[in-house]
Structures are given as structure tokens and as C-alpha cells.
Design a protein around this motif. Structure first.
Motif, mmCIF file in Angstrom:
data_model
loop_
_atom_site.group_PDB
_atom_site.id
_atom_site.type_symbol
_atom_site.label_atom_id
_atom_site.label_comp_id
_atom_site.label_asym_id
_atom_site.label_seq_id
_atom_site.Cartn_x
_atom_site.Cartn_y
_atom_site.Cartn_z
ATOM 1 N N UNK A 125 -5.840 2.218 -7.646
ATOM 2 C CA UNK A 125 -5.530 3.576 -7.186
ATOM 3 C C UNK A 125 -6.853 4.273 -6.919
ATOM 4 N N UNK A 161 0.840 -1.197 0.000
ATOM 5 C CA UNK A 161 0.000 0.000 0.000
ATOM 6 C C UNK A 161 0.876 1.249 0.000
ATOM 7 N N UNK A 162 0.457 2.211 -0.774
ATOM 8 C CA UNK A 162 1.064 3.537 -0.695
ATOM 9 C C UNK A 162 -0.068 4.518 -0.439
ATOM 10 N N UNK A 163 0.125 5.377 0.524
ATOM 11 C CA UNK A 163 -0.923 6.340 0.848
ATOM 12 C C UNK A 163 -0.401 7.756 0.609
ATOM 13 N N UNK A 164 -1.244 8.561 -0.031
ATOM 14 C CA UNK A 164 -0.879 9.962 -0.258
ATOM 15 C C UNK A 164 -2.153 10.782 -0.178
ATOM 16 N N UNK A 165 -2.304 11.510 0.903
ATOM 17 C CA UNK A 165 -3.532 12.273 1.081
ATOM 18 C C UNK A 165 -4.732 11.337 1.061
ATOM 19 N N UNK A 166 -5.698 11.653 0.210
ATOM 20 C CA UNK A 166 -6.875 10.793 0.143
ATOM 21 C C UNK A 166 -6.651 9.579 -0.757
ATOM 22 N N UNK A 167 -5.539 9.537 -1.402
ATOM 23 C CA UNK A 167 -5.294 8.459 -2.360
ATOM 24 C C UNK A 167 -4.595 7.265 -1.727
ATOM 25 N N UNK A 168 -5.038 6.100 -2.160
ATOM 26 C CA UNK A 168 -4.352 4.884 -1.782
ATOM 27 C C UNK A 168 -3.986 4.134 -3.059
ATOM 28 N N UNK A 169 -2.790 3.615 -3.072
ATOM 29 C CA UNK A 169 -2.385 2.737 -4.166
ATOM 30 C C UNK A 169 -2.185 1.356 -3.551
ATOM 31 N N UNK A 228 -11.847 6.383 -0.066
ATOM 32 C CA UNK A 228 -11.887 6.231 1.392
ATOM 33 C C UNK A 228 -12.224 4.823 1.835
#
Lengths: 513, 639
Positions: free
Chosen positions: B270, B249-257, B274
Motif C-alpha cells: 500500500x 491493483x486498487x487505486x484511490x487518489x495517490x494511494x495504490x494497493x 507514485x
């Protein structure tokens, strides 16, 4: 035992600081690295950590231009990102393991990064400013190296670094713990503050008063209060000064930190950093040309005969004048202030005077110290006595039956069950709480990115597998976390317990009706 | 859908250029992309590649013109290999599939190269024909509202619009709106690529790619144009892998990859929806399962033989299947509960259906499944064989989303990933009416005529015993309504309850009157519930009623349940026993026991004590009517 030897052979934790604006050209990638722990890792490994970080920062900006990568969760490691200053990133890589104690809450780890950066800026100014001052990077590397290594030494246990894990779920980094005082004492404190201020004459100055590791009064902005309070608990409070005495504050581990020996600790680092900019002298970490101010070095503060605290080897030998009275940067006003600290028994007074307002440091400061003693010493004694009389000991804020953390986000304060009482909780309960807090962290960040400006109102009540209740309540910028073990199984019982706690200790903030 | 020939040619021309660094991009497609994006993507790859100290050769090799040709050669080589696989039967005789969606008039074919290419890539020709020809399938058959089994007939038009605004993650983040057409399966926004602002702002992307970085599927945009992006994803995954770890998992702000690696297949989501990580990962698992259902896991062998194997032709025409599955991630609780739901029916009616299905199951049919949209009417397995709810979800999605099944009886190879991921089964599919279909599964590839006979027998009995009429009735009137719940234990709902199916219409008017006086929802502010029986692998959810009138509201509730589920089933320490959650939208209550899981949504101002009481009443109510809402006696999944 040096810090670097601790990490050898284990990759339990990596911490790096890098600047995306540097090392743009191929072959100069090493120039990006401003700090890397452990320093004895091969450069290929250091660069691969930074390369992955940089790659993902770029990648995530495709979809999320406003907020780049915050965390990478891999099977065995968590990579925690913090953009400390524009294009200056701190990344911490921790190993995780379900069996051991390595269960982390990302926001708690990011709190460590934020804390060390804020403290760094308080003493040295921003990283970018130091880079601008000396673009070769030797200065910033030296400062970062000593500062972060000294900071990390507080997390050092017998064999390894112990970062805040799930066991610290009832703690909140970056907040201030207040001493609750009665009205009468409050008036005394108020008059003491006035007396302190008058000692500086017409000069605008600030004060911060602590009893043991708790804040009594502050005239600083909330941000500066948090930073200075944090530093005081780490290095200035009576507990901190008498090292070896275990403290009950979360900020202190109570273990004696090892010495970060100068220069030679970084044999690789020094030479390799040189490798790129080709100037041995300028970039050598620990080079004595640089004023290696080490405000976080242990055992460097002591209490002088006059009650004022003196920093033993503050700053480099070159600049002897800085020894007795260090200066810090205020976050709010970006003013540089002299830091004076006075201690009487359990009472610590910190007094900040603008550097610009004092012509001759030696004379100006000693004159003011004299003024303080003349104006306030009686009041100091009186306040100390009153506070000591009312002091309930380190379990003063224990509430039986409850394990709690109460955070006031607006005021950056928190209060929690004393650590000694938290240890009675089972691992399961603490892990459950840690996960619950992680959920709350996510909810809060969503609200933040939504930018609606409204505060999250949330009530979350979980009965875990081990029958403990873990509870989170968020309302109007305040947060309450509770763990109730051996409680009744009904939800109504748990709600009732929250209600009682809220009414008795939080002025009913979390009460439903 | 691009035609096969077109796609393969474009792939060979655009691929190597994307494998290159930014400065050597000879492909004409580069004109379409603003340089900044290419550069940023290439920069990432370069960053990763230049620093990779471990196995640089596993990263993308720069392609060059000569390699073009060799690659296209190797592609034909791949096709040879596929043929070999097919001839050897290791792919379970795909060649036996007729071109026209395995239509019955199978002509035994000579295995010619051309034909093989056509059949392996165009197994589902009909599907693609449908997409090209009939853009708007009848709303009753695949319209969004219909699939929900929603009883709210009024205002559907509005809701559909609403759905497209929000219900589909199709929305672009900043409210840049899309077409207001009702949801239809199949690829949309195929003209976009990673250079498009609109593409970047889509709320939820799904990608399937191969371990060499070749795109296999993308929810939005043209796979071939996304080759460069796909290579970047691959670079990220393999970079972490080379460091001895696996990125999740990569999280950036509201985004998750979210990343999922399945052998040579990489899946990536991607999203800024939420949804919890666990939910998104589960969705990737299902997406992979859907792919396996179409191809079996033996597709891995193709990658073993040629890492650069291009899988897109094998999945040609299946866009509708994937997009429909992805759509179900925002409305079908089966996607996270791992349970299936039944159409409410009188016990005797279901028994009658079960009896005839059992009859055919005894004659060599592995599974006989009678379904209405996504709900099970009856399910019978040969002795000891049991069907995993996820397999049922994937199978029914496959059937419902492929228009060809509606138009004719079909016989097609499918694989049940939880049953046996390596082997094909054969599915005989026939629609008995517009919503109701029969699936007969067998291991034998030449059982078509036998299954056809079985179907005729079943259909005859179902018609005679009025089952299909009852099914239609239940579709219109069936289900549990929170308004029908009584908190008063004296007036216990009986087994022949007014709450379920038949008598719903009769009491309808009085119920609505009651609503007028008592506000929305059921007693104690109960708005909705889901009850999942652990032993039965089945769940029942109450019908949507006020305040869940719009699809937007329904989806918000769905997401709230999804979050609640993930929270309760927290991996490290779960499952928890009870959870109470109050936010600005709802009070949610969840109760997990060894026997069942209950999820209930209340008015945010609901009283705790009353809410708890209502939950207890719901459990009692479900028990009272369980032989109408559940398929009893079906063997649960257990290995």
C-alpha cells in the motif's frame, strides 16, 4: 431487440448506481441498488458487485480519506468508480482482453459515467434530491433506468455494447468542439445572439448556437455548455434528427438504437426491488405513476413546421403540458430553464428561459417563439449561409501527416483528427497512445491531489515498437496528443513536427521557444 | 523483535478475536484500538462476507473460545508437522542448522521438540541478537550513504537526515516527521498498528500474509496487532477470487494497493509514492523471492497440511533482511533493471580475482561470488550454472543486512528462487574486509570445511595480488562521472581512462575547477546516466554529483528512472524504442535496443540535439571502458 437481451449470457459490462446511505441493515442490502445493468443478473451477483465496491471504498478510506477507491484492476476486469454525488456511487465493470478490442483507458470510461450523470442531473436534478423527494426509491429507479438505458443504447453495436476503448484515444469526452469562424461571421453571430436575447425582453436567458455538430456560440457557463452541447449532438443536431445518417462526431455512434421498452423489460428487477420495501406499487420500475421523462429516447425529437424542434412524447402522458417544451436544470445557477430549440438547415439554436419568469407556459413560450422568428429569422438564414459557405466538410480539421487531439482544459474544448482519418492508424499506435494517455492521466491526477494548484508541464515523446511516434505535450492547462506514423526515426524530426503543428494550429502554445 | 514465546502467545490470543465480527471482540487488545477502526475493518469484512454468495466457508470463520484451544493445539500440531518435514528432509534439513546462525561448531543434535522449535524459528538467532543489542551498526558497513557507493564524502551527515525525511518512504504523508536517526535495517515503529494515525500515514506499507489471513510480515507495526487488518486483506483477495478473478491493483487518489498471490502466500503493498504499478508489483515479487531465499518454496506444503499454519516463527529475526530489501527499492536500480552492477576495476585486477574463483569453482563449488557492498567484483559459476541478477540481489541483500555474517564466517542454507525455488543451497559467507565479502555456494550440506579451505586460498591470492587494495581504492575513487564526458569526439577517452578508478584522484582538482566555470553536471546538461547491457545482465550508472547532492534528490531521480523504465517496458505493447520526457525536474532520455538500454537525465532546459549527442557519447564511452566496468566473460542468465 431490447437492451437487456443484449447482455444475456455475457458479462462484458456491468454498470451500477448505488447509495451508501441506504440498506444499512442486514437483509436490506438490495435497497442500496438504484440501478443495475444488466438488470437480469441474479441479485446475488448484483450484490456481490456492490459489496466489493462498498468494501473497497471503506478500505481505501483508511489510507486515503479524501479520495476513496477509484479503480480496481483485476486480471480479467476493470472496475471503474465514480462518486457522482456524496455517497452515491457509479461503478462500471468491464471485461478486458488483449486480443480483442477490450483495451480500456480508465479515465475514458469514467468520462462515460460522468457524462451520463451530468446529463441526468441536467434533466432530473440530483439523484439525492429525487431520493429525498421519494425515499422509497421507486421514482429515482424509474428515472435512472430509462435514462441510463437510453444513454447506453448509443453504445450498442450489432451484438454488444461497445464502450470507448483504445480506438477512441484521440477523443475527449466532456469537451465541446468549436467551429472556427472568421471575424466577419463572428460579428454576424454576435448580432444574432443579441437578437435572440432581445426576444425574451427583460428576462435573463441563455443561448447556444451550433453548426452541424460544432459549437458556434454560447452564453452559458462552461459546464452547462458542455452538458447542453453533448445533449444537442446526441439528440438535437441535424445528424441526430436524421437517425441512420452516420455522424462523424464522437458523441454519436451512428447506429440506430433499439427501443427500451417500458416496464416489462425488468420483470426481475421490479419484483425484487419491491421485495425489500414491501410496496409493489411504489418501487415498480416503469410504473406509469411515475413521470418517466425520457429525454434520451431516440427519435422523439422532430422538426416542426415553424422550425422549432418538438419532443414527441416528452415526459409521461399524464403531463401533457410538458410535451412541447422540456425544462432542464442549470448546473451553475441551479435554475430551471425551458429548453427551446430552433433549427434552420445545419444551424441549431438553443434558447433557455427561466421557468420562473414565464407565468403561463403555453402562452409565454409561444409568444417568445414568435418573437424569435420575427427578430432573428433573417439573421439565422444569413448566418447559416455564411457558415455553410465557409464550411470545409467533415474533414475540415484534418491536418495531413498528423493524427492529433488538442484539449483546452480551461475552456473544456477539444479538436481532433476526424474519426475517418483516425482509422488509418494501426492498432499498435492507438494502443501505445492509449497507454501514453493513461500515464498522462496519472500525472495529472497526482498534481491534482498534491493540490499545489500548478498545472502540469510535461513533454513526452515515445517511439513505439512499430516505429510510430506517440507524443504528449501538456502546458498551461492545454494538452496536445499526436501520433505520427511513417515518420523519420530521429527524435529531432518528431520534435520538429510538434513545433510546426504548435506554431500553425495552436498559436505556438506548445512551442519550446 | 518480540521473542518467540511472547509472539506466539500473543498471536494465539489476538487472532481469533480478529476473526470475529466487530461485536464479539473479547481480546484485551481491543482496548488499544479506537472502536471506529475496528468497526470499519470489520465492516469491510462483513460487507464482503455477508455478500459472498459463492464459498462463504473460504472466508474467515468466526472463532470462538473453544476454537482457541483447538487452534493452539493445531499449532503444536503444525510444529509436529514441521518437524516431520524436517526429519524427512523435505525442508532440506533445517535441523542441521545450528542455533547460532549456523555457526560452524555444529553439534549433531538429537531432534528434540524444544530444540527444533528453537532452531526452526531462530535460525538466525544472531541476527535478532544484533538487533536487540546493537541498534547502530557501524555506518560504514550498513549506512545508507555507504551502500550507495557514493563518492560524496562531505555532507553525509546532512544527507542521512535528509534520507530519513524522504529517502525511506518512512515519512508520514503530511510531513509528520520521524526520528532523525540514520537508516538502519530492522523493524521500526513496531508499536504501531492499523489504529495509529501515524501508521496509516506511512507512505509505503508491505504486508505478507497467508491465505488464511494470518500476518507473516508487516513493514510497520506489530504483525500480531495487525491480524485484523491482515484478515481484511485476505477477505478482499478471496472475495475477488471467488468471483473467478484475481485482484491486482486498487487505486484511490495517490494511494495504490497492489496485490500479489503466490500460492498460499499473499503479498500486498500500500503506497502513495507514485511508483508505477509494475514497479510495485516487481517489488512484491522480490519480497516473495527474499522469503523463498530464506525458506524455500516447500513452505507451501505446510499450508497444504494446515491452512492456518503460522509462518511467523520460521521467519523470526529476519526483519532486517526484509527492511533492507524494501529500503533498496528506493535506491538500488537492480531492483527494477533486473541486472547487477560491478565495482569498477582494472581488467587485470578482475582477471586475477576471477582466476582464483574459477579455481575453487572447479572443485565442487556451484557459485563463487566476490562482492563489495552491492557491487560485484567477480562472479564464477560451475559449468553451465548461471545466476539470475534477482537472485544475486536477494542473496547480497541477505548477507549485507544480516549483521552476523560480518562477525564470523558462516555457513547457512539459502535458496535461490530463480535457480531452484524448491531446494536449499548452502552459502559459505566470509567478510574479507569491512565491505568486501566472499560467498561460496554449494549443494552439499557438509562442505563447510572444504569451503573454508577454499576461502583461505582465495583470500591469500587476493591479498597477494593486491586485489583488496584495488577494491578499496575503487570504492573511494572509482566510477564514471558525467563531468568527465567530452562531447568533442576528437578527445576520445582512452581505454585506460581517467574516467574510471585509478586516476580519478589525480584529475579531481582540475575537474572541479571546470565545474566552477561550466555549472553543474556534464556537457549538454547531462546530470546522470545508467547503461544496462542486455547480454551481460549488468548495468553501470554514473556516480552522483551535483545537482544530486542530497539523498532526496537522488531518490527523486531513482523514481524518475523507475517510471521511465516502466513506461518503456509497457507490457501490452512494449518495449518502446526511444523516449524523451521533459518535466519540471529533468529531461529524461531513454534508448532501448537489442543490446543495451540507456537512461539519461539532463537539466530540464537541455537542448534536445545536444542531449542526443551526449547520449551517443555515453554509449561510446561505456564501450571504451567496458572491460573495467563490466565483468566480461561471465555467462549471462539464460534458461
Amino acid at each position: 431487440m431490447g437492451m437487456s437481451s443484449v447482455s444475456t449470457g455475457s458479462d462484458a459490462m456491468k454498470l451500477c448506481v448505488f447509495d451508501l446511505r441506504r440498506g444499512q441493515n442486514e437483509g436490506q442490502e438490495l435497497d442500496k441498488i438504484l440501478f443495475f445493468y444488466p438488470a437480469d443478473l441474479p441479485f446475488s451477483t448484483q450484490l456481490s458487485v456492490i459489496g466489493l465496491s462498498e468494501g473497497l471504498i471503506t478500505f481505501t478510506r483508511i489510507f486515503s480519506p479524501e479520495v476513496a477507491c477509484e479503480v480496481i484492476e483485476a486480471e480479467m476486469h476493470s472496475h471503474v468508480f465514480y462518486e457522482a454525488e456524496p455517497d452515491i456511487w457509479m461503478v462500471m465493470v468491464v471485461e478486458k482482453s488483449k486480443e480483442s478490442e477490450a483495451i480500456w483507458r480508465i479515465e475514458a470510461l469514467r468520462g462515460v459515467l460522468k457524462e451520463v450523470h451530468s446529463l441526468f442531473v441536467m434533466f432530473h436534478g440530483s439523484i439525492r434530491a429525487l431520493l429525498d423527494k421519494e425515499p422509497a426509491g421507486g421514482l429515482i429507479r424509474t428515472h435512472l433506468y430509462y435514462f441510463i438505458m437510453d444513454y447506453l443504447s448509443d453504445f450498442l453495436t450489432v451484438k454488444k455494447l461497445q464502450l470507448p476503448n483504445f480506438r477512441e484515444s484521440l477523443k475527449q469526452r466532456g469537451t465541446v468542439q468549436m467551429l472556427t469562424i472568421g471575424r466577419e461571421v463572428a460579428l454576424e453571430v454576435q448580432s444574432l445572439v443579441k437578437a435572440l436575447e432581445s426576444s425574451a425582453g427583460s428576462i435573463q436567458c441563455y443561448s447556444l448556437i451550433m453548426y452541424q455538430d460544432l459549437l458556434v456560440s454560447t452564453t452559458l457557463s462552461p459546464d452547462d455548455t458542455v452538458n447542453l452541447f453533448t445533449y444537442a449532438v446526441l439528440r438535437l443536431s441535424p445528424h441526430a434528427l436524421s437517425s441512420g445518417v452516420s455522424s462523424w462526431s464522437y458523441l454519436r455512434k451512428g447506429n440506430i438504437a433499439p427501443d427500451v421498452s417500458s416496464g416489462p423489460v425488468l420483470p426481475n428487477s421490479g419484483s425484487a426491488l419491491d421485495h425489500n420495501n414491501g410496496s409493489h406499487e411504489t418501487s415498480h420500475v416503469g410504473d406509469h405513476r411515475y413521470n418517466a421523462m425520457r429525454p434520451l429516447k431516440h427519435d422523439k425529437w422532430s422538426r416542426g413546421k415553424d422550425g422549432f424542434l418538438v419532443a414527441d412524447v416528452w415526459g409521461a402522458e399524464v403531463d401533457r403540458s410538458a410535451r412541447t417544451c422540456p425544462a432542464i436544470w442549470l448546473h451553475q445557477t441551479e435554475e430551471r430553464m425551458y429548453l427551446c430549440a430552433y433549427q434552420h438547415r445545419n444551424l441549431t439554436l438553443i434558447f433557455l428561459v427561466p421557468v420562473t419568469s414565464i407565468v403561463s407556459e403555453e402562452q409565454g413560450i409561444s409568444f417568445m417563439k414568435q418573437q424569435i422568428i420575427e427578430n432573428a429569422s433573417l439573421k439565422i438564414i444569413k448566418v447559416e449561409e455564411k457558415l455553410s459557405r465557409g464550411w470545409g466538410g467533415e474533414n475540415a480539421y484534418h491536418v495531413s501527416g498528423y493524427r492529433y487531439l488538442l484539449v483546452d482544459g480551461d475552456r473544456s474544448t477539444s479538436r481532433a483528427t476526424p474519426p475517418g482519418k483516425v482509422t488509418t492508424l494501426t492498432k499498435e499506435s492507438l494502443v501505445a497512445l492509449s497507454k501514453l494517455r493513461e500515464e498522462v492521466d496519472l500525472e495529472k491526477s497526482r498534481v491534482k491531489w498534491d493540490g499545489v494548484g500548478r498545472e502540469k508541464d510535461l513533454e513526452l515523446c515515445i517511439r513505439a515498437k512499430n516505429n510510430a511516434w506517440v507524443i504528449a505535450r501538456l502546458t498551461r492547462g492545454k494538452e496536445l496528443f499526436l501520433v505520427l506514423e511513417k515518420a523519420n526515426e530521429t527524435l529531432l524530426y518528431a520534435s520538429d513536427a510538434v513545433e510546426k503543428f504548435s506554431n500553425r494550429y495552436c498559436n505556438g502554445v506548445f512551442s519550446v521557444d | 523483535m518480540p521473542s518467540h514465546s511472547k509472539s506466539s502467545s500473543s498471536s494465539s490470543s489476538s487472532f481469533p478475536s480478529d476473526d470475529n465480527g466487530s461485536d464479539q471482540n473479547p481480546s484485551s487488545t481491543s482496548n488499544l484500538n479506537p472502536p471506529s477502526i475496528d468497526q470499519s475493518l470489520d465492516a469491510i469484512e462483513n460487507q464482503l462476507a455477508s455478500i459472498s454468495m459463492f464459498q462463504p466457508d473460504t472466508l474467515l470463520e468466526p472463532g470462538s473460545e473453544p476454537e482457541h484451544e483447538s487452534e493452539s493445539e493445531s499449532e503444536s500440531g503444525v510444529n509436529d508437522e514441521i518437524r516431520e518435514e524436517l526429519v524427512n528432509g523435505s525442508l532440506n534439513k533445517i535441523e542441521e542448522l545450528p542455533e547460532k546462525s549456523a555457526r560452524v561448531e555444529v553439534v549433531e543434535e538429537e531432534v528434540e521438540e524444544e530444540k527444533l522449535k528453537a532452531s526452526s524459528s531462530r535460525v538466525w538467532t544472531n541476527v535478532s541478537e544484533m538487533e536487540e543489542g546493537e541498534v547502530s551498526p557501524s555506518p560504514s558497513s550498513s549506512g545508507y550513504a555507504g551502500e550507495r557507493g557514493s563518492s560524496v564524502t562531505s555532507g553525509i551527515e546532512e544527507d542521512v537526515k535528509d534520507d530519513d525525511d524522504d529517502g525511506n518512504d518512512d515519512e508520514i504523508v503530511d510531513g509528520v516527521t520521524d526520528s532523525q536517526a540514520p537508516w538502519t535495517p530492522g523493524k521500526r515503529h513496531g508499536d504501531e498498528d492499523d489504529a495509529s494515525i501515524s501508521w496509516r500515514k506511512r507512505k509505503k506499507h508491505f504486508f505478507i500474509l497467508s491465505h488464511s489471513g494470518k500476518p507473516i510480515y508487516s513493514r510497520y507495526g506489530d504483525e500480531h496487532k495487525l491480524a485484523g487488518f491482515s484478515a481484511t486483506l485476505q477477505a478482499i483477495i478471496s472475495f475477488v477470487e471467488n468471483g473467478g478473478d484475481r485482484v491486482k491493483l486498487v487505486r484511490a487518489g495517490k494511494h495504490q494497493v497492489v496485490f500479489l498471490v503466490k500460492g498460499p502466500i499473499y503479498l500486498v503493498c500500500i503506497s502513495c509514492t507514485e511508483e508505477p504499478y509494475e514497479s510495485l508489483r516487481g517489488q512484491l515479487e522480490l519480497l516473495y523471492g527474499q522469503m523463498i531465499l530464506i525458506l524455500t518454496k516447500s513452505v507451501n506444503r505446510c499450508f497444504e497440511k494446515n491452512p492456518k499454519f503460522d509462518m511467523t516463527p520460521l521467519l523470526g529475526g529476519t526483519d532486517a533482511v526484509f527492511s533492507s530489501l524494501i529500503h533498496s527499492f528506493s535506491w538500488n536500480p537492480a531492483t527494477f533493471l533486473h541486472a547487477y552492477t560491478c565495482l569498477p576495476l582494472a581488467y587485470a585486477t578482475r582477471q586475477a580475482a576471477g582466476a582464483i574463483l574459477q579455481d575453487v569453482a572447479d572443485s565442487g563449488v556451484l557459485f563463487a561470488i566476490l562482492m563489495c557492498r552491492h557491487k560485484v567484483i567477480c562472479l564464477v559459476g560451475a559449468q553451465k550454472a548461471s545466476l539470475h541478477p534477482d537472485d544475486m540481489l536477494l542473496l547480497s541483500n541477505f548477507v549485507v543486512s544480516s549483521e552476523s555474517f560480518r562477525t564470523s564466517e558462516s555457513f547457512s542454507p539459502i535458496c535461490l528462487p530463480r535457480y531452484n525455488p524448491m531446494a536449499f543451497l548452502y552459502a559459505y559467507v566470509h567478510y574479507l574486509d569491512v565491505d568486501t565479502y566472499l560467498i561460496l555456494l554449494t549443494t552439499s550440506s557438509d562442505a563447510f570445511y572444504h569451503l573454508k579451505d577454499c576461502r583461505i586460498r582465495i583470500e591469500t591470492v587476493l591479498l597477494k595480488s593486491n586485489v583488496l587494495v584495488e577494491v578499496q581504492k575503487s570504492m573511494l575513487e572509482g566510477g564514471m562521472y558525467v563531468e568527465d564526458l567530452s562531447l568533442d569526439s576528437a578527445s576520445r577517452p582512452g581505454t585506460v581512462s581517467p574516467q574510471v578508478s585509478q586516476s580519478r584522484l589525480a584529475i579531481d582538482s582540475t575537474e572541479r575547477l571546470r565545474d566552477v566555470f561550466h555549472g553543474v553536471g556534464g556537457p549538454a546538461g547531462l546530470w546522470h546516466f545508467m547503461y544496462c547491457s542486455i547480454y551481460l545482465d549488468q548495468y553501470v550508472s554514473s556516480e552522483f554529483s551535483s545537482p544530486f547532492n542530497s539523498l532526496r534528490q537522488q531518490k527523486r531521480l531513482f523514481r524518475a528512472y523507475q517510471k521511465l523504465y516502466a513506461s518503456m517496458h509497457e507490457k501490452a505493447i512494449g518495449p518502446h524504442k526511444t523516449q524523451f520526457r521533459r518535466d519540471e525536474n529533468y529531461v529524461l532520455l531513454c534508448w532501448v535496443t537489442q543490446d543495451f538500454e540507456l537512461y539519461a537525465a539532463f537539466d530540464p532546459l537541455a537542448d534536445k540535439a545536444l542531449a542526443i549527442k551526449a547520449c551517443n557519447r555515453v554509449c561510446q564511452w561505456v564501450k571504451d571502458v567496458e572491460n573495467e566496468i563490466f565483468l566480461l566473460g561471465a555467462s549471462p542468465f539464460s534458461w
